[in-house]
Design a protein around this motif. Structure first.
Motif, PDB file in Angstrom:
ATOM      1  N   ILE A 270      43.026 -11.126  53.053  1.00 25.58           N
ATOM      2  CA  ILE A 270      44.420 -11.238  52.614  1.00 25.58           C
ATOM      3  C   ILE A 270      45.270 -10.128  53.237  1.00 25.58           C
ATOM      4  O   ILE A 270      46.346 -10.392  53.788  1.00 25.58           O
ATOM      5  CB  ILE A 270      44.511 -11.199  51.073  1.00 25.58           C
ATOM      6  CG1 ILE A 270      43.889 -12.463  50.478  1.00 25.58           C
ATOM      7  CG2 ILE A 270      45.956 -11.026  50.605  1.00 25.58           C
ATOM      8  CD1 ILE A 270      43.632 -12.380  48.976  1.00 25.58           C
ATOM      9  N   TRP A 271      44.795  -8.889  53.150  1.00 18.95           N
ATOM     10  CA  TRP A 271      45.594  -7.777  53.664  1.00 18.95           C
ATOM     11  C   TRP A 271      45.691  -7.783  55.188  1.00 18.95           C
ATOM     12  O   TRP A 271      46.730  -7.428  55.749  1.00 18.95           O
ATOM     13  CB  TRP A 271      45.057  -6.447  53.143  1.00 18.95           C
ATOM     14  CG  TRP A 271      45.577  -6.229  51.761  1.00 18.95           C
ATOM     15  CD1 TRP A 271      44.897  -6.396  50.588  1.00 18.95           C
ATOM     16  CD2 TRP A 271      46.916  -5.888  51.405  1.00 18.95           C
ATOM     17  NE1 TRP A 271      45.740  -6.161  49.530  1.00 18.95           N
ATOM     18  CE2 TRP A 271      46.984  -5.844  50.003  1.00 18.95           C
ATOM     19  CE3 TRP A 271      48.067  -5.617  52.135  1.00 18.95           C
ATOM     20  CZ2 TRP A 271      48.149  -5.538  49.317  1.00 18.95           C
ATOM     21  CZ3 TRP A 271      49.226  -5.307  51.450  1.00 18.95           C
ATOM     22  CH2 TRP A 271      49.257  -5.268  50.059  1.00 18.95           C
ATOM     23  N   GLU A 272      44.636  -8.187  55.865  1.00 24.08           N
ATOM     24  CA  GLU A 272      44.719  -8.272  57.327  1.00 24.08           C
ATOM     25  C   GLU A 272      45.746  -9.312  57.742  1.00 24.08           C
ATOM     26  O   GLU A 272      46.496  -9.109  58.689  1.00 24.08           O
ATOM     27  CB  GLU A 272      43.349  -8.571  57.919  1.00 24.08           C
ATOM     28  CG  GLU A 272      42.438  -7.374  57.918  1.00 24.08           C
ATOM     29  CD  GLU A 272      41.044  -7.669  58.429  1.00 24.08           C
ATOM     30  OE1 GLU A 272      40.735  -8.848  58.758  1.00 24.08           O
ATOM     31  OE2 GLU A 272      40.246  -6.723  58.489  1.00 24.08           O
ATOM     32  N   SER A 273      45.791 -10.422  57.020  1.00 21.23           N
ATOM     33  CA  SER A 273      46.787 -11.447  57.302  1.00 21.23           C
ATOM     34  C   SER A 273      48.197 -10.905  57.076  1.00 21.23           C
ATOM     35  O   SER A 273      49.096 -11.121  57.894  1.00 21.23           O
ATOM     36  CB  SER A 273      46.539 -12.670  56.411  1.00 21.23           C
ATOM     37  OG  SER A 273      47.582 -13.592  56.553  1.00 21.23           O
ATOM     38  N   ARG A 274      48.395 -10.195  55.982  1.00 19.44           N
ATOM     39  CA  ARG A 274      49.706  -9.621  55.699  1.00 19.44           C
ATOM     40  C   ARG A 274      50.102  -8.586  56.739  1.00 19.44           C
ATOM     41  O   ARG A 274      51.260  -8.531  57.163  1.00 19.44           O
ATOM     42  CB  ARG A 274      49.717  -8.989  54.311  1.00 19.44           C
ATOM     43  CG  ARG A 274      49.689 -10.012  53.209  1.00 19.44           C
ATOM     44  CD  ARG A 274      49.726  -9.357  51.855  1.00 19.44           C
ATOM     45  NE  ARG A 274      49.716 -10.363  50.809  1.00 19.44           N
ATOM     46  CZ  ARG A 274      49.831 -10.080  49.531  1.00 19.44           C
ATOM     47  NH1 ARG A 274      49.964  -8.843  49.120  1.00 19.44           N
ATOM     48  NH2 ARG A 274      49.822 -11.051  48.643  1.00 19.44           N
ATOM     49  N   LEU A 275      49.158  -7.773  57.147  1.00 19.61           N
ATOM     50  CA  LEU A 275      49.465  -6.762  58.162  1.00 19.61           C
ATOM     51  C   LEU A 275      49.756  -7.406  59.517  1.00 19.61           C
ATOM     52  O   LEU A 275      50.627  -6.937  60.257  1.00 19.61           O
ATOM     53  CB  LEU A 275      48.323  -5.749  58.265  1.00 19.61           C
ATOM     54  CG  LEU A 275      48.176  -4.818  57.063  1.00 19.61           C
ATOM     55  CD1 LEU A 275      46.910  -3.984  57.191  1.00 19.61           C
ATOM     56  CD2 LEU A 275      49.403  -3.928  56.901  1.00 19.61           C
ATOM     57  N   ASP A 276      49.038  -8.472  59.836  1.00 15.50           N
ATOM     58  CA  ASP A 276      49.322  -9.201  61.074  1.00 15.50           C
ATOM     59  C   ASP A 276      50.736  -9.782  61.039  1.00 15.50           C
ATOM     60  O   ASP A 276      51.468  -9.714  62.031  1.00 15.50           O
ATOM     61  CB  ASP A 276      48.308 -10.332  61.297  1.00 15.50           C
ATOM     62  CG  ASP A 276      46.940  -9.819  61.716  1.00 15.50           C
ATOM     63  OD1 ASP A 276      46.842  -8.643  62.126  1.00 15.50           O
ATOM     64  OD2 ASP A 276      45.971 -10.603  61.620  1.00 15.50           O
ATOM     65  N   ASN A 277      51.113 -10.352  59.893  1.00 18.04           N
ATOM     66  CA  ASN A 277      52.471 -10.891  59.746  1.00 18.04           C
ATOM     67  C   ASN A 277      53.518  -9.793  59.892  1.00 18.04           C
ATOM     68  O   ASN A 277      54.554 -10.002  60.534  1.00 18.04           O
ATOM     69  CB  ASN A 277      52.639 -11.593  58.401  1.00 18.04           C
ATOM     70  CG  ASN A 277      51.885 -12.894  58.335  1.00 18.04           C
ATOM     71  OD1 ASN A 277      51.528 -13.477  59.355  1.00 18.04           O
ATOM     72  ND2 ASN A 277      51.617 -13.351  57.128  1.00 18.04           N
TER      73      ASN A 277
ATOM     74  N   LYS B  74      58.865  -8.763  66.765  1.00 22.16           N
ATOM     75  CA  LYS B  74      60.008  -9.641  66.941  1.00 22.16           C
ATOM     76  C   LYS B  74      61.312  -8.839  66.842  1.00 22.16           C
ATOM     77  O   LYS B  74      62.242  -9.043  67.638  1.00 22.16           O
ATOM     78  CB  LYS B  74      59.994 -10.766  65.907  1.00 22.16           C
ATOM     79  CG  LYS B  74      61.129 -11.744  66.066  1.00 22.16           C
ATOM     80  CD  LYS B  74      61.076 -12.805  64.997  1.00 22.16           C
ATOM     81  CE  LYS B  74      62.322 -13.676  65.144  1.00 22.16           C
ATOM     82  NZ  LYS B  74      62.500 -14.564  64.039  1.00 22.16           N
ATOM     83  N   LEU B  75      61.398  -7.944  65.892  1.00 19.29           N
ATOM     84  CA  LEU B  75      62.602  -7.109  65.735  1.00 19.29           C
ATOM     85  C   LEU B  75      62.832  -6.221  66.964  1.00 19.29           C
ATOM     86  O   LEU B  75      63.976  -5.994  67.368  1.00 19.29           O
ATOM     87  CB  LEU B  75      62.501  -6.232  64.479  1.00 19.29           C
ATOM     88  CG  LEU B  75      62.649  -6.935  63.141  1.00 19.29           C
ATOM     89  CD1 LEU B  75      62.417  -5.938  62.002  1.00 19.29           C
ATOM     90  CD2 LEU B  75      64.009  -7.591  63.008  1.00 19.29           C
ATOM     91  N   GLN B  76      61.752  -5.700  67.514  1.00 15.75           N
ATOM     92  CA  GLN B  76      61.862  -4.815  68.681  1.00 15.75           C
ATOM     93  C   GLN B  76      62.342  -5.588  69.925  1.00 15.75           C
ATOM     94  O   GLN B  76      62.985  -5.021  70.779  1.00 15.75           O
ATOM     95  CB  GLN B  76      60.529  -4.140  68.950  1.00 15.75           C
ATOM     96  CG  GLN B  76      60.184  -3.094  67.899  1.00 15.75           C
ATOM     97  CD  GLN B  76      58.811  -2.505  68.108  1.00 15.75           C
ATOM     98  OE1 GLN B  76      57.962  -3.050  68.820  1.00 15.75           O
ATOM     99  NE2 GLN B  76      58.576  -1.361  67.462  1.00 15.75           N
ATOM    100  N   LYS B  77      61.996  -6.862  70.010  1.00 13.87           N
ATOM    101  CA  LYS B  77      62.406  -7.663  71.151  1.00 13.87           C
ATOM    102  C   LYS B  77      63.872  -8.068  71.065  1.00 13.87           C
ATOM    103  O   LYS B  77      64.510  -8.308  72.068  1.00 13.87           O
ATOM    104  CB  LYS B  77      61.520  -8.915  71.270  1.00 13.87           C
ATOM    105  CG  LYS B  77      60.110  -8.599  71.669  1.00 13.87           C
ATOM    106  CD  LYS B  77      59.275  -9.862  71.745  1.00 13.87           C
ATOM    107  CE  LYS B  77      57.834  -9.517  72.071  1.00 13.87           C
ATOM    108  NZ  LYS B  77      56.994 -10.687  72.080  1.00 13.87           N
TER     109      LYS B  77
END
Length: 106
Positions: free
Chosen positions: A88-95, A102-105
């Motif tokens: 669960i946490w790895e998925s959240r961190l990946d998101n 995306k914000l940096q781009k």
């Protein structure tokens, strides 16, 4: 013996976690366990009993001494639960990582 306690309840206590760590590398007598903790021997004995009741420890009598050892297979319940949380946490961190990228781009 019927298990009356939950392993999560058992590992919630810092003294019991310390006992598990101590027994992870060797079998130890009740007296040997008590020597490692700043608590009355009867208090440590109660902690050991709780760990036995939930199936995390087993005892073996050798002569007049009783040695306690960790039952590693019982720790799998904790490991499975941790794996579920890890996914669960790895998925959240990946998101979150994707969102930051995306914000940096932009």
């Amino acid at each position: 013996m019927i298990e009356r306690r939950d392993i999560f309840q058992a590992v919630a206590d810092p003294t019991r976690r310390g006992i598990l760590i101590l027994l992870a590398s060797q079998s130890v007598t009740a007296g040997g366990i008590a020597e490692k903790f700043d608590a009355a021997r009867s208090t440590v004995s109660k902690h050991v009993q709780i760990l036995i009741e939930c199936g995390l420890l087993e005892s073996n009598q050798q002569g007049r001494e009783i040695y306690y050892q960790l039952k590693f297979e019982k720790l799998k319940e904790i490991d499975l639960w941790m794996d579920q949380l890890r996914v669960i946490w790895e998925s959240r961190l990946d998101n979150l990582d994707n969102y930051i990228n995306k914000l940096q781009k932009d």
